[in-house]
Design a protein around this motif. Structure first.
Motif, PDB file in Angstrom:
ATOM      1  N   ARG A 147      -4.639  -6.901   1.313  1.00 15.26           N
ATOM      2  CA  ARG A 147      -3.597  -6.422   2.221  1.00 15.26           C
ATOM      3  C   ARG A 147      -2.433  -5.828   1.432  1.00 15.26           C
ATOM      4  NH1 ARG A 147      -2.063 -10.044   7.170  1.00 15.26           N
ATOM      5  NH2 ARG A 147      -0.215 -10.319   5.869  1.00 15.26           N
ATOM      6  N   PRO A 148      -1.553  -5.071   2.099  1.00 18.39           N
ATOM      7  CA  PRO A 148      -0.380  -4.513   1.417  1.00 18.39           C
ATOM      8  C   PRO A 148       0.499  -5.570   0.759  1.00 18.39           C
ATOM      9  CG  PRO A 148      -0.700  -3.407   3.515  1.00 18.39           C
ATOM     10  CD  PRO A 148      -1.694  -4.522   3.476  1.00 18.39           C
ATOM     11  N   ASP A 149       0.480  -6.811   1.280  1.00 15.67           N
ATOM     12  CA  ASP A 149       1.274  -7.879   0.668  1.00 15.67           C
ATOM     13  C   ASP A 149       0.464  -8.682  -0.341  1.00 15.67           C
ATOM     14  OD1 ASP A 149      -0.410  -9.131   2.432  1.00 15.67           O
ATOM     15  OD2 ASP A 149       1.133 -10.274   3.484  1.00 15.67           O
ATOM     16  N   ASP A 150      -0.670  -8.124  -0.786  1.00 12.32           N
ATOM     17  CA  ASP A 150      -1.522  -8.685  -1.848  1.00 12.32           C
ATOM     18  C   ASP A 150      -2.308  -9.924  -1.426  1.00 12.32           C
ATOM     19  OD1 ASP A 150      -0.899  -6.700  -3.639  1.00 12.32           O
ATOM     20  OD2 ASP A 150       0.716  -7.822  -4.621  1.00 12.32           O
ATOM     21  N   ILE A 151      -2.389 -10.209  -0.143  1.00 14.31           N
ATOM     22  CA  ILE A 151      -3.243 -11.298   0.317  1.00 14.31           C
ATOM     23  C   ILE A 151      -4.686 -10.798   0.411  1.00 14.31           C
ATOM     24  CG2 ILE A 151      -3.809 -12.789   2.287  1.00 14.31           C
ATOM     25  CD1 ILE A 151      -0.877 -13.098   2.824  1.00 14.31           C
ATOM     26  N   VAL A 152      -5.615 -11.578  -0.133  1.00 14.54           N
ATOM     27  CA  VAL A 152      -7.030 -11.222  -0.106  1.00 14.54           C
ATOM     28  C   VAL A 152      -7.650 -11.755   1.180  1.00 14.54           C
ATOM     29  CG1 VAL A 152      -9.242 -11.405  -1.310  1.00 14.54           C
ATOM     30  CG2 VAL A 152      -7.111 -11.350  -2.626  1.00 14.54           C
ATOM     31  N   ASP A 153      -8.359 -10.896   1.916  1.00 12.01           N
ATOM     32  CA  ASP A 153      -8.948 -11.297   3.187  1.00 12.01           C
ATOM     33  C   ASP A 153     -10.331 -10.658   3.322  1.00 12.01           C
ATOM     34  OD1 ASP A 153      -9.240 -12.496   5.632  1.00 12.01           O
ATOM     35  OD2 ASP A 153      -7.384 -11.696   6.480  1.00 12.01           O
TER      36      ASP A 153
END
Length: 282
Positions: A147-153
């Motif tokens: 994600r743009p906030d660097d969370i991996v999903d």
């Protein structure tokens, strides 16, 4: 030109434009993943608190449109009650995780000390949300995304169930859902906010990103389900927040640790993955 051909060309261009040394060999990750036993991890390396504090000083205001949070989770094994599983229960309920799967589990973590002795503790183990995630690198269809906030999903509509990400994860925290979820949205044990997915997809902790989005929209401090449950149980062994905000719970914890000169580190930092989950005193 068909969609498949365009997709292949895009992936080739992405690979060609990737700077030298920015990617890690997939086979190497799979080999390193084999070193991790189920529920037991040996950690090496050291995260120095000055490095963490330097990262907190990145420019940007939380009120600006281009602001990018720096999410971190800090786990203090000394505060984790050995027989408590409130974090597991909360995660399962919040994210509709099947009873035979674990997005977070209690693991035995072993660290080799400088004097040759081994430090062994029990602590929560979950997706480390790496800045350089191998699960993302090995996914052939980009179902694992950042994600743009660097969370991996995981995009469960795109996932083809190949399980490369499960093999590539050196922390053994990416799971494969073999089960058809029979729960109905009307059931009291189902969280209607988080989607029920079909079997045949890979999944793992995503820092409760739906809770993060909801909290930020409401102007509140985000907190994961596991951290909230741990706090409610009176342990506060799990702390989560935006490291760039000086008044966030995680920033307050980092300042406290730095003042007391307590070591803070990630697991297997020798792999160069830069995990966002950090452990106290290991």
């Amino acid at each position: 030109m068909g969609k498949v051909e365009r997709r292949n060309e895009e992936m080739e261009e992405k690979a060609m434009s990737d700077p030298v040394g920015s990617t890690i060999d997939r086979r190497a990750f799979i080999k390193m993943g084999a070193l991790v036993g189920a529920g037991t991890i040996t950690s090496y390396g050291l995260t120095l608190l000055p490095t963490i504090q330097k990262e907190r000083e990145r420019p940007g205001s939380s009120d600006s449109k281009d602001y990018k949070p720096t999410w971190r989770m800090i786990i203090d094994p000394s505060k984790c009650a050995k027989d408590c599983e409130d974090c597991i229960t909360a995660c399962r309920k919040e994210n509709n995780v099947h009873e035979d799967l674990f997005w977070i589990r209690k693991a035995t973590i072993v660290r080799e000390m400088a004097n040759g002795q081994k430090l062994e503790v029990t602590a929560p183990m979950l997706c480390n949300q790496c800045d350089n995630p191998p699960c993302h690198q090995v996914c052939p269809v980009d179902a694992t995304f950042i994600r743009p906030d660097d969370i991996v999903d995981v995009d469960k509509h795109r996932c083809i169930g190949c399980r490369y990400c499960v093999i590539g994860c050196p922390y053994d925290v990416r799971v494969f859902n073999f089960y058809e979820n029979p729960a109905k949205m009307a059931d009291e044990n189902v969280n209607p906010i988080y989607p029920i997915r079909m079997h045949g997809v890979a999944e793992s902790c995503n820092f409760c990103d739906h809770r993060i989005d909801k909290a930020l929209y409401a102007g509140k401090e985000p907190i994961t389900a596991c951290a909230e449950a741990c706090k409610d149980a009176g342990h506060s062994a799990i702390v989560f927040g935006d490291m760039k905000k000086p008044n966030s719970p995680v920033s307050i914890k980092i300042t406290e640790l730095a003042k007391n000169k307590v070591m803070l580190k990630g697991l297997r930092e020798d792999l160069g993955l830069k995990p966002k989950v950090l452990y106290v005193g290991l």
